[in-house]
Write a protein that holds these residues in place. Sequence first.
Motif, PDB file in Angstrom:
ATOM      1  N   VAL A   1       2.397   9.025 -14.809  1.00 19.86           N
ATOM      2  CA  VAL A   1       1.113   8.491 -15.581  1.00 19.86           C
ATOM      3  C   VAL A   1       0.148   9.647 -15.386  1.00 19.86           C
ATOM      4  CG1 VAL A   1       1.576   6.070 -16.075  1.00 19.86           C
ATOM      5  CG2 VAL A   1       0.006   6.916 -13.938  1.00 19.86           C
ATOM      6  N   THR A   2      -0.726   9.929 -16.524  1.00 15.99           N
ATOM      7  CA  THR A   2      -1.479  10.883 -16.394  1.00 15.99           C
ATOM      8  C   THR A   2      -3.002  10.134 -16.339  1.00 15.99           C
ATOM      9  OG1 THR A   2      -0.466  12.542 -17.711  1.00 15.99           O
ATOM     10  CG2 THR A   2      -2.921  12.761 -17.613  1.00 15.99           C
ATOM     11  N   ILE A   3      -3.793  10.676 -15.396  1.00 15.30           N
ATOM     12  CA  ILE A   3      -5.151   9.831 -15.274  1.00 15.30           C
ATOM     13  C   ILE A   3      -5.946  10.932 -15.810  1.00 15.30           C
ATOM     14  CG2 ILE A   3      -6.865   9.091 -13.718  1.00 15.30           C
ATOM     15  CD1 ILE A   3      -4.489   8.645 -11.454  1.00 15.30           C
ATOM     16  N   PRO A   4      -6.708  10.410 -16.903  1.00 14.95           N
ATOM     17  CA  PRO A   4      -7.715  11.359 -17.638  1.00 14.95           C
ATOM     18  C   PRO A   4      -8.737  11.525 -16.812  1.00 14.95           C
ATOM     19  CG  PRO A   4      -7.209   9.252 -18.914  1.00 14.95           C
ATOM     20  CD  PRO A   4      -6.664   9.127 -17.693  1.00 14.95           C
ATOM     21  N   ALA A   5      -9.394  12.840 -17.210  1.00 15.10           N
ATOM     22  CA  ALA A   5     -10.343  13.631 -16.094  1.00 15.10           C
ATOM     23  C   ALA A   5     -11.574  12.553 -16.089  1.00 15.10           C
ATOM     24  CB  ALA A   5     -10.698  14.774 -16.694  1.00 15.10           C
ATOM     25  N   HIS A   6     -12.016  11.682 -16.969  1.00 19.39           N
ATOM     26  CA  HIS A   6     -13.239  10.857 -16.804  1.00 19.39           C
ATOM     27  C   HIS A   6     -12.876   9.820 -15.740  1.00 19.39           C
ATOM     28  CE1 HIS A   6     -11.123   8.465 -19.963  1.00 19.39           C
ATOM     29  NE2 HIS A   6     -11.839   7.418 -19.503  1.00 19.39           N
ATOM     30  N   LEU A   7     -11.648   9.322 -15.808  1.00 16.88           N
ATOM     31  CA  LEU A   7     -11.226   8.283 -14.661  1.00 16.88           C
ATOM     32  C   LEU A   7     -11.027   8.910 -13.316  1.00 16.88           C
ATOM     33  CD1 LEU A   7      -8.911   5.937 -16.874  1.00 16.88           C
ATOM     34  CD2 LEU A   7     -11.462   5.550 -16.233  1.00 16.88           C
ATOM     35  N   ARG A   8     -10.634  10.157 -13.296  1.00 14.52           N
ATOM     36  CA  ARG A   8     -10.527  10.781 -11.982  1.00 14.52           C
ATOM     37  C   ARG A   8     -11.870  11.051 -11.190  1.00 14.52           C
ATOM     38  NH1 ARG A   8      -6.600  14.267 -14.668  1.00 14.52           N
ATOM     39  NH2 ARG A   8      -8.035  16.071 -14.342  1.00 14.52           N
TER      40      ARG A   8
ATOM     41  N   LEU B   1     -11.377  10.701  -7.478  1.00 15.33           N
ATOM     42  CA  LEU B   1     -10.001  11.249  -7.121  1.00 15.33           C
ATOM     43  C   LEU B   1      -9.655  12.620  -6.640  1.00 15.33           C
ATOM     44  CD1 LEU B   1      -7.750   8.826  -9.456  1.00 15.33           C
ATOM     45  CD2 LEU B   1      -8.563   8.302  -7.188  1.00 15.33           C
ATOM     46  N   ASP B   2      -9.142  12.912  -5.736  1.00 13.62           N
ATOM     47  CA  ASP B   2      -8.823  14.414  -5.652  1.00 13.62           C
ATOM     48  C   ASP B   2      -7.489  14.226  -5.169  1.00 13.62           C
ATOM     49  OD1 ASP B   2      -8.995  16.901  -4.749  1.00 13.62           O
ATOM     50  OD2 ASP B   2      -9.854  16.560  -2.716  1.00 13.62           O
ATOM     51  N   ARG B   3      -6.755  14.838  -4.348  1.00 14.11           N
ATOM     52  CA  ARG B   3      -5.302  14.776  -4.257  1.00 14.11           C
ATOM     53  C   ARG B   3      -4.522  13.729  -3.603  1.00 14.11           C
ATOM     54  NH1 ARG B   3      -1.649  18.284  -6.127  1.00 14.11           N
ATOM     55  NH2 ARG B   3       0.173  19.010  -4.796  1.00 14.11           N
ATOM     56  N   GLU B   4      -5.276  13.374  -2.477  1.00 13.31           N
ATOM     57  CA  GLU B   4      -4.680  12.187  -1.748  1.00 13.31           C
ATOM     58  C   GLU B   4      -5.191  10.851  -2.320  1.00 13.31           C
ATOM     59  OE1 GLU B   4      -2.613  12.770   1.281  1.00 13.31           O
ATOM     60  OE2 GLU B   4      -2.929  14.994   0.637  1.00 13.31           O
ATOM     61  N   LEU B   5      -4.287  10.176  -2.417  1.00 14.65           N
ATOM     62  CA  LEU B   5      -4.472   8.610  -3.126  1.00 14.65           C
ATOM     63  C   LEU B   5      -4.145   7.554  -2.317  1.00 14.65           C
ATOM     64  CD1 LEU B   5      -3.514   9.446  -6.717  1.00 14.65           C
ATOM     65  CD2 LEU B   5      -5.808   9.658  -5.927  1.00 14.65           C
ATOM     66  N   VAL B   6      -4.471   6.280  -2.360  1.00 17.21           N
ATOM     67  CA  VAL B   6      -3.824   5.134  -1.902  1.00 17.21           C
ATOM     68  C   VAL B   6      -3.830   4.345  -3.215  1.00 17.21           C
ATOM     69  CG1 VAL B   6      -4.176   3.179  -0.713  1.00 17.21           C
ATOM     70  CG2 VAL B   6      -4.918   5.479   0.258  1.00 17.21           C
ATOM     71  N   VAL B   7      -2.362   3.678  -3.470  1.00 15.83           N
ATOM     72  CA  VAL B   7      -1.995   3.036  -4.610  1.00 15.83           C
ATOM     73  C   VAL B   7      -1.838   1.521  -3.966  1.00 15.83           C
ATOM     74  CG1 VAL B   7      -0.821   2.375  -6.609  1.00 15.83           C
ATOM     75  CG2 VAL B   7      -1.695   4.505  -6.088  1.00 15.83           C
ATOM     76  N   ILE B   8      -2.634   0.457  -4.398  1.00 11.53           N
ATOM     77  CA  ILE B   8      -2.331  -0.915  -3.575  1.00 11.53           C
ATOM     78  C   ILE B   8      -1.985  -1.814  -4.781  1.00 11.53           C
ATOM     79  CG2 ILE B   8      -4.033  -0.542  -1.844  1.00 11.53           C
ATOM     80  CD1 ILE B   8      -6.042  -2.648  -3.339  1.00 11.53           C
ATOM     81  N   GLY B   9      -1.225  -2.684  -4.352  1.00  3.36           N
ATOM     82  CA  GLY B   9      -0.838  -3.922  -5.183  1.00  3.36           C
ATOM     83  C   GLY B   9      -1.985  -4.948  -5.012  1.00  3.36           C
TER      84      GLY B   9
ATOM     85  N   THR C   1       1.053  -1.065  -0.085  1.00  4.40           N
ATOM     86  CA  THR C   1      -0.089  -0.169   0.076  1.00  4.40           C
ATOM     87  C   THR C   1       0.979   1.176  -0.023  1.00  4.40           C
ATOM     88  OG1 THR C   1      -1.739  -1.215   1.171  1.00  4.40           O
ATOM     89  CG2 THR C   1      -1.748   1.176   1.272  1.00  4.40           C
ATOM     90  N   HIS C   2       0.499   2.216  -0.907  1.00  4.15           N
ATOM     91  CA  HIS C   2       1.333   3.484  -1.200  1.00  4.15           C
ATOM     92  C   HIS C   2       0.488   4.602  -0.983  1.00  4.15           C
ATOM     93  CE1 HIS C   2       4.636   0.746  -2.151  1.00  4.15           C
ATOM     94  NE2 HIS C   2       3.567  -0.023  -2.892  1.00  4.15           N
ATOM     95  N   THR C   3       1.011   5.758  -0.674  1.00  5.69           N
ATOM     96  CA  THR C   3       0.024   6.941  -0.512  1.00  5.69           C
ATOM     97  C   THR C   3       0.645   8.107  -1.387  1.00  5.69           C
ATOM     98  OG1 THR C   3       1.115   7.516   1.607  1.00  5.69           O
ATOM     99  CG2 THR C   3      -1.226   6.181   1.657  1.00  5.69           C
ATOM    100  N   PRO C   4       0.751   8.052  -2.426  1.00  7.55           N
ATOM    101  CA  PRO C   4       1.124   9.294  -3.257  1.00  7.55           C
ATOM    102  C   PRO C   4       0.256  10.293  -3.586  1.00  7.55           C
ATOM    103  CG  PRO C   4       0.583   7.381  -4.764  1.00  7.55           C
ATOM    104  CD  PRO C   4       0.413   6.827  -3.365  1.00  7.55           C
ATOM    105  N   ARG C   5       0.345  11.342  -4.089  1.00 13.04           N
ATOM    106  CA  ARG C   5      -0.579  12.596  -4.500  1.00 13.04           C
ATOM    107  C   ARG C   5      -0.766  12.629  -5.805  1.00 13.04           C
ATOM    108  NH1 ARG C   5       1.309  16.780   0.273  1.00 13.04           N
ATOM    109  NH2 ARG C   5      -0.038  15.744   1.892  1.00 13.04           N
ATOM    110  N   LEU C   6      -1.755  13.219  -6.126  1.00 11.00           N
ATOM    111  CA  LEU C   6      -2.126  13.575  -7.634  1.00 11.00           C
ATOM    112  C   LEU C   6      -1.663  14.857  -7.820  1.00 11.00           C
ATOM    113  CD1 LEU C   6      -3.555  12.114  -9.878  1.00 11.00           C
ATOM    114  CD2 LEU C   6      -5.635  13.315  -9.314  1.00 11.00           C
ATOM    115  N   ASP C   7      -1.003  15.152  -8.873  1.00 11.32           N
ATOM    116  CA  ASP C   7      -0.513  16.435  -9.041  1.00 11.32           C
ATOM    117  C   ASP C   7      -1.627  17.382  -9.791  1.00 11.32           C
ATOM    118  OD1 ASP C   7      -0.314  16.258 -11.749  1.00 11.32           O
ATOM    119  OD2 ASP C   7       1.764  16.298 -11.723  1.00 11.32           O
ATOM    120  N   ASP C   8      -1.158  18.767  -9.700  1.00 11.09           N
ATOM    121  CA  ASP C   8      -2.367  19.524 -10.486  1.00 11.09           C
ATOM    122  C   ASP C   8      -2.502  19.350 -11.993  1.00 11.09           C
ATOM    123  OD1 ASP C   8      -2.416  20.924  -8.039  1.00 11.09           O
ATOM    124  OD2 ASP C   8      -0.878  22.595  -8.850  1.00 11.09           O
TER     125      ASP C   8
END
Length: 143
Positions: free
Chosen positions: A87-94, A99-107, A5-12
Motif C-alpha cells: 500500500v502507498t502511504i501518502p506524503a501527508h500521512l508519512r 515515517l522514515d525507512r524503518e517502521l513498526v507495524v502492530i496488530g 509486531t512487525h518491522t517492515p521498511r518503507l520503500d523509496d
Amino acid sequence: MFLGTHTPRLDDKGRLILPAKFRDELAGGVVITKGQERCLYVFPMPEFQRISGELRAAPMTHKAARAYSRVFFASAHDEVPDKQGRVTIPAHLREYAGLDRELVVIGASTRVEIWDKAAWESYLAESEDDFADIGEGVLPGGL
C-alpha cells in the motif's frame, strides 16, 4: 483480529509491504488515516465503515465529535493492496507520523497501526511502567 509486531521498511516510493499475516483480511481494501500518538491507523474497509457509522450517529452539535470527524476523515486515504500486499502511504500521512525507512507495524485488535520505529520504541519505553496499572481501569474486573 490483528496481533503481533512487525518491522517492515518503507520503500523509496512511500510503499509499505503489509505483513503476510494481515494480508488476507486487508485484501479487500483499506483506509489509512491519522491515529493518536502520531501513528497511522489502517482499517479494513468493513471496520472503517462501522466506525464511520458511529461517528455519523454522534450529534453534530457535539464539538469534540465534529473535531475528531474532521481530522479522521480529512486525512483518510483508501486503496486496495497490490498483488504483493503493498500500500502507498501518502506524503501527508508519512509526514504526520514522522515515517522514515524503518517502521513498526502492530496488530491492534480491529486495526493495524503504523509507527516510525524510533517513535514506537520511545512510546514503549514511556508506557512500560504504566502498563501494569492500566489493566484494572481498562478491563472491568481485570484479567
